[in-house]
Design an enzyme around this catalytic site. Structure first.
Site, PDB file in Angstrom:
ATOM      1  N   GLU A 165      -6.653  -4.616   2.023  1.00 34.51           N
ATOM      2  CA  GLU A 165      -5.420  -4.180   1.349  1.00 34.51           C
ATOM      3  C   GLU A 165      -5.489  -2.675   1.130  1.00 34.51           C
ATOM      4  OE1 GLU A 165      -5.188  -6.531  -2.224  1.00 34.51           O
ATOM      5  OE2 GLU A 165      -5.223  -8.405  -1.113  1.00 34.51           O
ATOM      6  N   ILE A 196      -5.913 -21.297 -13.127  1.00 36.65           N
ATOM      7  CA  ILE A 196      -4.640 -20.994 -12.455  1.00 36.65           C
ATOM      8  C   ILE A 196      -4.133 -22.224 -11.696  1.00 36.65           C
ATOM      9  CG2 ILE A 196      -3.475 -19.462 -10.803  1.00 36.65           C
ATOM     10  CD1 ILE A 196      -5.529 -17.269 -11.616  1.00 36.65           C
ATOM     11  N   HIS A 237      -0.039  -7.836  -3.571  1.00 34.83           N
ATOM     12  CA  HIS A 237      -1.055  -8.172  -4.591  1.00 34.83           C
ATOM     13  C   HIS A 237      -0.478  -7.989  -6.010  1.00 34.83           C
ATOM     14  CE1 HIS A 237      -5.664  -8.446  -5.263  1.00 34.83           C
ATOM     15  NE2 HIS A 237      -5.016  -8.957  -6.286  1.00 34.83           N
ATOM     16  N   ILE A 238       0.521  -8.822  -6.317  1.00 33.94           N
ATOM     17  CA  ILE A 238       1.214  -8.672  -7.603  1.00 33.94           C
ATOM     18  C   ILE A 238       1.039  -9.895  -8.510  1.00 33.94           C
ATOM     19  CG2 ILE A 238       2.951  -7.000  -6.875  1.00 33.94           C
ATOM     20  CD1 ILE A 238       4.887  -9.401  -6.439  1.00 33.94           C
ATOM     21  N   SER A 268     -11.264 -29.501  -5.539  1.00 29.91           N
ATOM     22  CA  SER A 268     -11.962 -28.517  -6.348  1.00 29.91           C
ATOM     23  C   SER A 268     -13.444 -28.764  -6.216  1.00 29.91           C
ATOM     24  CB  SER A 268     -11.566 -28.727  -7.813  1.00 29.91           C
ATOM     25  OG  SER A 268     -11.328 -27.510  -8.440  1.00 29.91           O
ATOM     26  N   THR A 276      -2.554 -16.667  -3.509  1.00 32.75           N
ATOM     27  CA  THR A 276      -2.512 -15.610  -4.534  1.00 32.75           C
ATOM     28  C   THR A 276      -3.930 -15.339  -5.047  1.00 32.75           C
ATOM     29  OG1 THR A 276      -2.073 -17.304  -6.201  1.00 32.75           O
ATOM     30  CG2 THR A 276      -0.156 -16.100  -5.376  1.00 32.75           C
ATOM     31  N   SER A 277      -4.941 -15.781  -4.285  1.00 37.98           N
ATOM     32  CA  SER A 277      -6.317 -15.689  -4.768  1.00 37.98           C
ATOM     33  C   SER A 277      -7.013 -14.454  -4.191  1.00 37.98           C
ATOM     34  CB  SER A 277      -7.019 -16.997  -4.409  1.00 37.98           C
ATOM     35  OG  SER A 277      -8.341 -16.950  -4.813  1.00 37.98           O
ATOM     36  N   ARG A 278      -7.653 -14.611  -3.045  1.00 36.68           N
ATOM     37  CA  ARG A 278      -8.259 -13.475  -2.344  1.00 36.68           C
ATOM     38  C   ARG A 278      -8.007 -13.658  -0.850  1.00 36.68           C
ATOM     39  NH1 ARG A 278      -8.263 -10.960  -6.301  1.00 36.68           N
ATOM     40  NH2 ARG A 278     -10.006 -10.037  -7.444  1.00 36.68           N
TER      41      ARG A 278
HETATM   42  C1  DGY Z   1      -7.549 -10.174 -10.241  1.00 31.30           C
HETATM   43  O1  DGY Z   1      -7.420 -10.022 -11.456  1.00 31.30           O
HETATM   44  O2  DGY Z   1      -8.615 -10.504  -9.724  1.00 31.30           O
HETATM   45  C2  DGY Z   1      -6.338  -9.971  -9.416  1.00 31.30           C
HETATM   46  O3  DGY Z   1      -6.560 -10.087  -8.086  1.00 31.30           O
HETATM   47  C3  DGY Z   1      -5.657  -8.692  -9.767  1.00 31.30           C
HETATM   48  O4  DGY Z   1      -4.856  -8.973 -10.842  1.00 31.30           O
END
Ligand code: DGY
Length: 321
Positions: free
Chosen positions: A266, A156, A285-286, A175, A235-237
């Site tokens: 969440e 990603i 979380h989209i 990284s 957008t990770s965790r």
């Molecule tokens: C995942 O796949 O881990 C996302 O957080 C949800 O799509």
């Protein structure tokens, strides 16, 4: 064979699974309550779960017959891998298919935060757009010439680097494993230490998995290093960021803004501190939530389960060695 799904998948997948197995689908509260999961799992050969289902030691110990766990997610931090490994349970997951959708969202959040789109939308909806076009109104930041700092250059992270290039941003990254020089050149990405990345970037976007080593690593120590004009995208965790520290930093305007798709817990409700703040964009979380991607995730989740149960190589399996 008997399989448990903690939530319904797409119709085509349900049909196929029902054709092959004795399927139990949980239809009640989400996540499936632990006591219910514990009472069902002992009779199951396969399990389909989601990133919010905590498949811990206790669940795995009760799952006497379980051979396959297939998670509808790229993340598998909700599964006790050691325990699953000790029981020789195979684990399937859904990488690759959600790379583009998640990278798109990271870029969308970056643009939103830097150009204050959601903030403007809110101003209009609340009836507060009173004066037309002022030289100092709602000013954001140019992307051109700025540095994006990508934390985590996996699938990603690399997809974000590709998308960002046409905006004229410079790419820096940190990284666990440094990329080969040729790959760095292709992506136009400069490797930096973690501290340097936070110090020098105009926006940081997080693309590392959640593990015990990454728990809360984006804390006050790193956040304090960011420029006052910088933005933080996740957008990770959620648990990778220490939210209490981020709240302090945003409250005192020590960075320009944040845009988050993931949170420590969440879903977050309307009373969450983040909801009261102006300099933050929130998404529920989209990252992988496009029709195409979610369908492919269902397909892979289904196939991982079937292949795992039928002794074939899964489409994507977690390496537990
Ligand atoms: C995942 O796949 O881990 C996302 O957080 C949800 O799509």
């Amino acid at each position: 064979m008997r399989v448990l799904l903690t939530r319904k998948l797409h119709e085509f997948a349900m049909k196929e699974l029902k054709r092959r197995y004795d399927v139990y689908v949980h239809n009640g509260a989400i996540p499936m309550p632990k006591d219910k999961l514990l009472s069902k799992i002992s009779q199951m050969d396969g399990l389909v779960c989601f990133p919010y289902d905590i498949i811990d030691k206790e669940i795995i110990e009760s799952a006497k017959k379980l051979r396959v766990i297939s998670t509808y997610s790229v993340g598998y931090d909700h599964i006790d891998l050691q325990k699953a490994k000790s029981r020789k349970i195979k684990i399937g997951y859904t990488p690759d298919v959600l790379t583009n959708a998640t990278a798109d969202l990271a870029v969308a959040l970056l643009l939103d935060s830097m150009r204050r789109i959601t903030e403007g939308d809110r101003i209009i909806r609340e009836g507060n757009w009173k004066v037309v076009f002022g030289p100092h109104d709602y000013v954001g930041t140019d992307l051109e010439g700025k540095t994006i700092g990508i934390l985590g250059m996996g699938r990603i992270g690399r997809a974000v680097a590709k998308r960002i290039h046409p905006f004229g941003m410079k790419t820096a990254y940190h990284s666990r494993n440094r990329l080969p020089k040729s790959e760095e050149k292709k992506l136009g990405a400069k490797y930096m230490s973690l501290d340097e990345l936070f110090e020098k970037s105009d926006a940081i976007t997080i693309h590392i998995p959640y593990t015990k080593d990454t728990h809360g690593i984006v804390n006050m120590n790193l956040l304090k290093k960011m420029k006052k004009t910088s933005h933080l995208i996740n957008t990770s965790r959620g648990k990778i960021i220490n939210e209490k520290d981020l709240i302090k930093i945003l409250r005192s305007n020590r960075i320009a803004g944040a845009a988050l798709d993931v949170f420590e817990r969440e879903p977050i409700g309307k009373d969450h501190e983040f909801v009261k703040m102006k300099n933050i964009v929130l998404a529920p979380h989209i990252g992988s939530s496009t029709a195409e991607t979610r369908r492919e995730m269902a397909e892979i989740t289904m196939r991982n389960l079937i292949y795992g149960l039928e002794g074939k190589k899964m489409v994507y399996s977690v390496d537990t060695d």
